[in-house]
Design a protein around this motif. Structure first.
Motif, PDB file in Angstrom:
ATOM      1  N   ARG A   1       0.816  -1.212   0.000  1.00 18.57           N
ATOM      2  CA  ARG A   1       0.000   0.000   0.000  1.00 18.57           C
ATOM      3  C   ARG A   1       0.850   1.262   0.000  1.00 18.57           C
ATOM      4  O   ARG A   1       0.525   2.229  -0.685  1.00 18.57           O
ATOM      5  CB  ARG A   1      -0.963  -0.019   1.181  1.00 18.57           C
ATOM      6  N   ILE A   2       1.946   1.255   0.731  1.00 24.42           N
ATOM      7  CA  ILE A   2       2.820   2.435   0.753  1.00 24.42           C
ATOM      8  C   ILE A   2       3.464   2.627  -0.612  1.00 24.42           C
ATOM      9  O   ILE A   2       3.477   3.738  -1.151  1.00 24.42           O
ATOM     10  CB  ILE A   2       3.888   2.304   1.861  1.00 24.42           C
ATOM     11  N   GLN A   3       3.974   1.551  -1.192  1.00 24.73           N
ATOM     12  CA  GLN A   3       4.661   1.649  -2.483  1.00 24.73           C
ATOM     13  C   GLN A   3       3.723   2.037  -3.632  1.00 24.73           C
ATOM     14  O   GLN A   3       4.064   2.865  -4.458  1.00 24.73           O
ATOM     15  CB  GLN A   3       5.363   0.331  -2.819  1.00 24.73           C
ATOM     16  N   ALA A   4       2.562   1.398  -3.673  1.00 28.36           N
ATOM     17  CA  ALA A   4       1.678   1.580  -4.834  1.00 28.36           C
ATOM     18  C   ALA A   4       0.666   2.705  -4.672  1.00 28.36           C
ATOM     19  O   ALA A   4       0.173   3.218  -5.667  1.00 28.36           O
ATOM     20  CB  ALA A   4       0.947   0.273  -5.135  1.00 28.36           C
ATOM     21  N   MET A   5       0.350   3.081  -3.460  1.00 26.17           N
ATOM     22  CA  MET A   5      -0.680   4.105  -3.268  1.00 26.17           C
ATOM     23  C   MET A   5      -0.109   5.374  -2.622  1.00 26.17           C
ATOM     24  O   MET A   5      -0.136   6.437  -3.219  1.00 26.17           O
ATOM     25  CB  MET A   5      -1.840   3.552  -2.428  1.00 26.17           C
ATOM     26  N   ALA A   6       0.401   5.255  -1.412  1.00 17.24           N
ATOM     27  CA  ALA A   6       0.877   6.441  -0.687  1.00 17.24           C
ATOM     28  C   ALA A   6       1.974   7.150  -1.482  1.00 17.24           C
ATOM     29  O   ALA A   6       1.926   8.372  -1.678  1.00 17.24           O
ATOM     30  CB  ALA A   6       1.370   6.043   0.701  1.00 17.24           C
ATOM     31  N   ARG A   7       2.926   6.384  -1.947  1.00 19.21           N
ATOM     32  CA  ARG A   7       4.047   6.978  -2.675  1.00 19.21           C
ATOM     33  C   ARG A   7       3.624   7.501  -4.047  1.00 19.21           C
ATOM     34  O   ARG A   7       3.917   8.636  -4.404  1.00 19.21           O
ATOM     35  CB  ARG A   7       5.131   5.913  -2.813  1.00 19.21           C
ATOM     36  N   LYS A   8       2.942   6.684  -4.809  1.00 17.60           N
ATOM     37  CA  LYS A   8       2.571   7.055  -6.175  1.00 17.60           C
ATOM     38  C   LYS A   8       1.574   8.211  -6.227  1.00 17.60           C
ATOM     39  O   LYS A   8       1.683   9.105  -7.051  1.00 17.60           O
ATOM     40  CB  LYS A   8       1.987   5.837  -6.906  1.00 17.60           C
ATOM     41  N   HIS A   9       0.584   8.174  -5.343  1.00 14.57           N
ATOM     42  CA  HIS A   9      -0.490   9.177  -5.388  1.00 14.57           C
ATOM     43  C   HIS A   9      -0.335  10.256  -4.319  1.00 14.57           C
ATOM     44  O   HIS A   9      -1.243  11.052  -4.119  1.00 14.57           O
ATOM     45  CB  HIS A   9      -1.851   8.487  -5.246  1.00 14.57           C
ATOM     46  N   HIS A  10       0.799  10.246  -3.621  1.00 20.44           N
ATOM     47  CA  HIS A  10       1.093  11.251  -2.586  1.00 20.44           C
ATOM     48  C   HIS A  10       0.008  11.285  -1.512  1.00 20.44           C
ATOM     49  O   HIS A  10      -0.440  12.345  -1.096  1.00 20.44           O
ATOM     50  CB  HIS A  10       1.288  12.639  -3.210  1.00 20.44           C
ATOM     51  N   ILE A  11      -0.395  10.100  -1.088  1.00 20.87           N
ATOM     52  CA  ILE A  11      -1.415   9.978  -0.049  1.00 20.87           C
ATOM     53  C   ILE A  11      -0.703   9.933   1.303  1.00 20.87           C
ATOM     54  O   ILE A  11       0.145   9.056   1.523  1.00 20.87           O
ATOM     55  CB  ILE A  11      -2.254   8.696  -0.251  1.00 20.87           C
ATOM     56  N   PRO A  12      -1.025  10.844   2.214  1.00 20.01           N
ATOM     57  CA  PRO A  12      -0.396  10.788   3.540  1.00 20.01           C
ATOM     58  C   PRO A  12      -0.724   9.464   4.232  1.00 20.01           C
ATOM     59  O   PRO A  12      -1.810   8.908   4.062  1.00 20.01           O
ATOM     60  CB  PRO A  12      -1.031  11.960   4.293  1.00 20.01           C
ATOM     61  N   LEU A  13       0.213   8.970   5.020  1.00 26.18           N
ATOM     62  CA  LEU A  13      -0.007   7.706   5.723  1.00 26.18           C
ATOM     63  C   LEU A  13      -1.235   7.771   6.619  1.00 26.18           C
ATOM     64  O   LEU A  13      -1.943   6.778   6.779  1.00 26.18           O
ATOM     65  CB  LEU A  13       1.227   7.322   6.537  1.00 26.18           C
TER      66      LEU A  13
END
Length: 143
Positions: free
Chosen positions: A19-31
């Motif tokens: 989730r961190i690699q594919a979503m948070a990082r890619k879409h700049h979603i805060p944890l």
């Protein structure tokens, strides 16, 4: 590839990694947005591993006694288009059915609706969810 029903902290960490690699990082979603009140030590996760690397995940939690929410369905970008998304959803459905749930519910990004329709999910376009990052629609499938 190995399909894991995450029961240990290390296995749950695999779900978080994807989730961190594919979503948070890619879409700049805060944890603090990506991880919410449904991410607890008791939450159920499917994790697909290629050798030692977690590559896909799905989170399951009860809505009520008959409905289960499948969420945070994510495949690492370099593994997409290989049927892994279908595999992780189908394994989550099998587990949900074993747990006694009758209906699977998910909230799909608008551009992913056709993917879930191929697996039998039906979109409710009156159930629009406008989030900070994506517009989603509620979809359901009888298990």
């Amino acid at each position: 590839m190995e399909i894991i029903r995450a029961a240990k902290t290390a296995e749950q960490a695999g779900a978080y990694y994807v989730r961190i690699q594919a979503m948070a990082r890619k879409h700049h979603i805060p944890l603090s947005v990506e991880f919410d009140e449904h991410d607890t030590p008791d939450t159920k996760y499917i994790v697909i591993v290629d050798n030692y690397l977690p590559i896909a995940t799905c989170r399951l939690y009860a809505i009520d006694n008959v409905r289960v929410m499948l969420g945070r369905i994510v495949v690492l970008p370099e593994y997409r288009g290989q049927g892994i998304g279908t595999l992780v959803v189908k394994e989550a459905e099998i587990w949900a059915k074993e747990l006694g749930f009758k209906t699977a519910v998910l909230e799909s990004r608008d551009n992913k609706i056709p993917f879930y329709e191929t697996m039998g999910y039906v979109a409710d376009f009156s159930q629009k969810i406008v989030g900070e990052t994506f517009t989603c629609y509620r979809m359901e499938k009888e298990l």
